[in-house]
Design a protein around this motif. Structure first.
Motif, PDB file in Angstrom:
ATOM      1  N   HIS A  28       0.838  -1.206   0.000  1.00 41.36           N
ATOM      2  CA  HIS A  28       0.000   0.000   0.000  1.00 41.36           C
ATOM      3  C   HIS A  28       0.867   1.248   0.000  1.00 41.36           C
ATOM      4  O   HIS A  28       0.658   2.174  -0.798  1.00 41.36           O
ATOM      5  N   GLY A  29       1.862   1.278   0.872  1.00 44.73           N
ATOM      6  CA  GLY A  29       2.724   2.456   0.943  1.00 44.73           C
ATOM      7  C   GLY A  29       3.480   2.710  -0.345  1.00 44.73           C
ATOM      8  O   GLY A  29       3.622   3.861  -0.785  1.00 44.73           O
ATOM      9  N   ARG A  30       3.962   1.636  -0.974  1.00 40.72           N
ATOM     10  CA  ARG A  30       4.702   1.800  -2.228  1.00 40.72           C
ATOM     11  C   ARG A  30       3.806   2.366  -3.326  1.00 40.72           C
ATOM     12  O   ARG A  30       4.205   3.278  -4.064  1.00 40.72           O
TER      13      ARG A  30
ATOM     14  N   THR B  76      11.340   3.121  -9.970  1.00 40.42           N
ATOM     15  CA  THR B  76      11.023   2.024 -10.883  1.00 40.42           C
ATOM     16  C   THR B  76       9.577   1.578 -10.730  1.00 40.42           C
ATOM     17  O   THR B  76       8.953   1.797  -9.690  1.00 40.42           O
ATOM     18  N   HIS B  77       9.076   0.914 -11.769  1.00 42.63           N
ATOM     19  CA  HIS B  77       7.741   0.319 -11.716  1.00 42.63           C
ATOM     20  C   HIS B  77       7.738  -0.880 -10.781  1.00 42.63           C
ATOM     21  O   HIS B  77       6.796  -1.090 -10.017  1.00 42.63           O
TER      22      HIS B  77
ATOM     23  N   ARG C  80       4.607  -2.467  -6.460  1.00 45.32           N
ATOM     24  CA  ARG C  80       5.993  -2.879  -6.235  1.00 45.32           C
ATOM     25  C   ARG C  80       6.996  -1.773  -6.578  1.00 45.32           C
ATOM     26  O   ARG C  80       8.208  -2.012  -6.644  1.00 45.32           O
ATOM     27  N   SER C  81       6.501  -0.565  -6.809  1.00 47.46           N
ATOM     28  CA  SER C  81       7.385   0.542  -7.151  1.00 47.46           C
ATOM     29  C   SER C  81       8.312   0.874  -5.988  1.00 47.46           C
ATOM     30  O   SER C  81       7.910   0.843  -4.824  1.00 47.46           O
ATOM     31  N   GLU C  82       9.546   1.194  -6.337  1.00 50.08           N
ATOM     32  CA  GLU C  82      10.532   1.571  -5.329  1.00 50.08           C
ATOM     33  C   GLU C  82      11.755   2.130  -6.045  1.00 50.08           C
ATOM     34  O   GLU C  82      11.891   2.016  -7.266  1.00 50.08           O
TER      35      GLU C  82
END
Length: 451
Positions: free
Chosen positions: A225-227, A345-346, A369-371
């Motif tokens: 959720h946070g990402r 990134t995606h 999954r972005s980070e």
């Protein structure tokens, strides 16, 4: 007829969904067997009150009625005596407090177990309810014969009959999610679940009275959720109409509402060579825009190789000759590469997260999954489509705006190997043949490239 309640306290981890189980002990029924926290209704007590009380008495956690979902009903006849009973299993994903043994005279063990790796010995009645729960079915009949074992035995008679629910159509939203969504977009005329079968997140397509559409997503955990929220607020706007826009987010419910994208899924689509190359070129442009949407950051360490030994443990029985040696060699090489710069990134760039609009141009979605990660890590899963198709690789990099450096080329191969092993370990344990086969394809390709 006696009624009892069972608590499916559920959390999500790297091992997948897990449930809390306790081991009964002392002079109680089914002593020594694993079971869900459970109990009988007290006089004049309703089911919601009972599961709230049992949760606190047995595990020390506090749950609220609005966080309970009636998951499964089991009609059960025990092997001792002939009187049947009704058990109602409640799923709870949000609570306060840390689960712990509260009744040591009745319980001598408590731990989290993956839904797909439940322990033995377990009470057969409890296992029947969890079997229905894992199959997403609302009810089961579990009538045992006199003299049969109380515990579940994989090689014993199967006394569980799973019952399906009404046909899927208009899906009723959980109450708290409906309240959140209607606060964000107004009255909802219809909600249809469109969740991807292999993820723990749940997604509904929402339709308003006037025909407007949005998507409601409840994440599998706080990390995802946070990402996704951070990506929508910080990086995704650079993509404009090529990606959804965040309408509302609820940290407590771990849910978001986003605008709808209108297009056809690229996943599984049959395309001509020129059309697919054009799409890859456009994906390269979108990826570059995302990677440049915020300043680069220096990496602290070569984190991509940190978990490789644990993944190898799960994948080892399914690897071909030479695979493990290859992966370990690449992990050693990876550790010696210069520390990279990290970019937004995606995190899961592959065809299943791409739509094609009416002009055949790609749209990107699913940013949970972005980070910050290496630019090459974002190319790993997409590079599976480049095997045997150098034209697609060239088209993507042309759209990306530059070729990869020799160090980046090697880093991409290393990260592809790590992802392959992780995919094989996950796919074989979660019965996901597509992810498993993608991992095998990648390792075969890398063995050819790095003999």
């Amino acid at each position: 007829m006696p009624v009892d309640v069972h608590l499916i306290l559920r959390r999500d981890s790297e091992r997948g969904p897990e449930v809390l189980l306790s081991r009964r002990a002392g002079p109680v029924y089914a002593s020594g067997l694993w079971h869900l926290p459970s109990g009988h209704l007290d006089p004049d007590e309703d089911m919601v009150e009972a599961v709230t009380r049992e949760a606190l008495e047995e595990t020390g956690v506090r749950i609220q009625a609005e966080d309970m979902t009636a998951a499964v009903t089991v009609h059960h006849r025990p092997p001792l005596g002939s009187r049947s009973r009704i058990g109602v299993f409640f799923e709870v994903r949000r609570w306060s407090g840390r689960p712990r043994i509260m009744e040591p005279d009745r319980c001598d063990g408590m731990d989290w177990y993956p839904l797909d790796a439940l322990p033995d010995p377990m009470v057969a009645y409890c296992r029947a309810g969890l079997d229905a729960y894992r199959a997403h079915l609302p009810a089961a009949v579990h009538f045992q014969q006199p003299g049969e074992a109380i515990e579940h035995r994989p090689d014993g008679p199967d006394r569980t009959r799973l019952l399906s629910g009404p046909p899927a159509g208009g899906v009723e939203l959980p109450h708290e999610l409906r309240v959140f969504a209607e606060q964000a977009v107004g009255r909802i005329a219809e909600a249809t679940e469109v969740s991807w079968v292999r993820t723990g997140s749940r997604v509904w397509k929402l339709t308003g009275p006037g025909g407007g559409t949005w998507y409601l997503k409840r994440h599998r955990g706080a990390k995802f959720h946070g990402r996704e929220v951070a990506a929508y607020r910080s990086w995704v706007p650079v993509l404009g109409a090529r990606s959804p826009r965040l309408v509302a987010a609820d940290t407590e419910a771990q849910a978001v509402v986003v605008t709808a994208l209108h297009g056809r899924p690229l996943h599984g689509m049959v395309l001509g060579g020129a059309d697919e190359a054009r799409i890859q070129h456009s994906l390269g442009r979108l990826t570059c825009a995302l990677h440049c949407s915020a300043p680069e950051r220096p990496a602290d360490s070569a984190t991509a190789a940190d978990k490789i030994k644990r993944h190898l443990e799960g994948a080892r029985p399914y690897l071909a000759d030479g695979d493990e040696e290859l992966v370990l060699a690449l992990a050693s090489t990876y550790a010696e590469l210069p520390l990279p710069s990290l970019v937004p990134t995606h995190g899961d760039l592959q065809y299943r997260n791409v739509l094609l609009d009416g002009d055949g141009e790609p749209l990107l979605f699913d940013f949970e999954r972005s980070e910050y990660n290496t630019a090459t890590r974002d190319m790993v899963r997409l590079s599976d489509t480049w095997t045997g198709r150098p034209d697609l690789r060239a088209a993507f990099l042309a759209g990306y705006g530059r070729a990869l450096t020799p160090v980046e080329e090697l880093r991409l191969d290393c990260e592809a190997a790590f992802d392959a092993v992780s995919g094989i370990a996950y796919g074989t344990s979660h019965e996901d043949p597509e992810v498993t086969e993608r991992g095998h394809r990648t390792l075969r390709r890398l063995r050819t490239q790095h003999p």
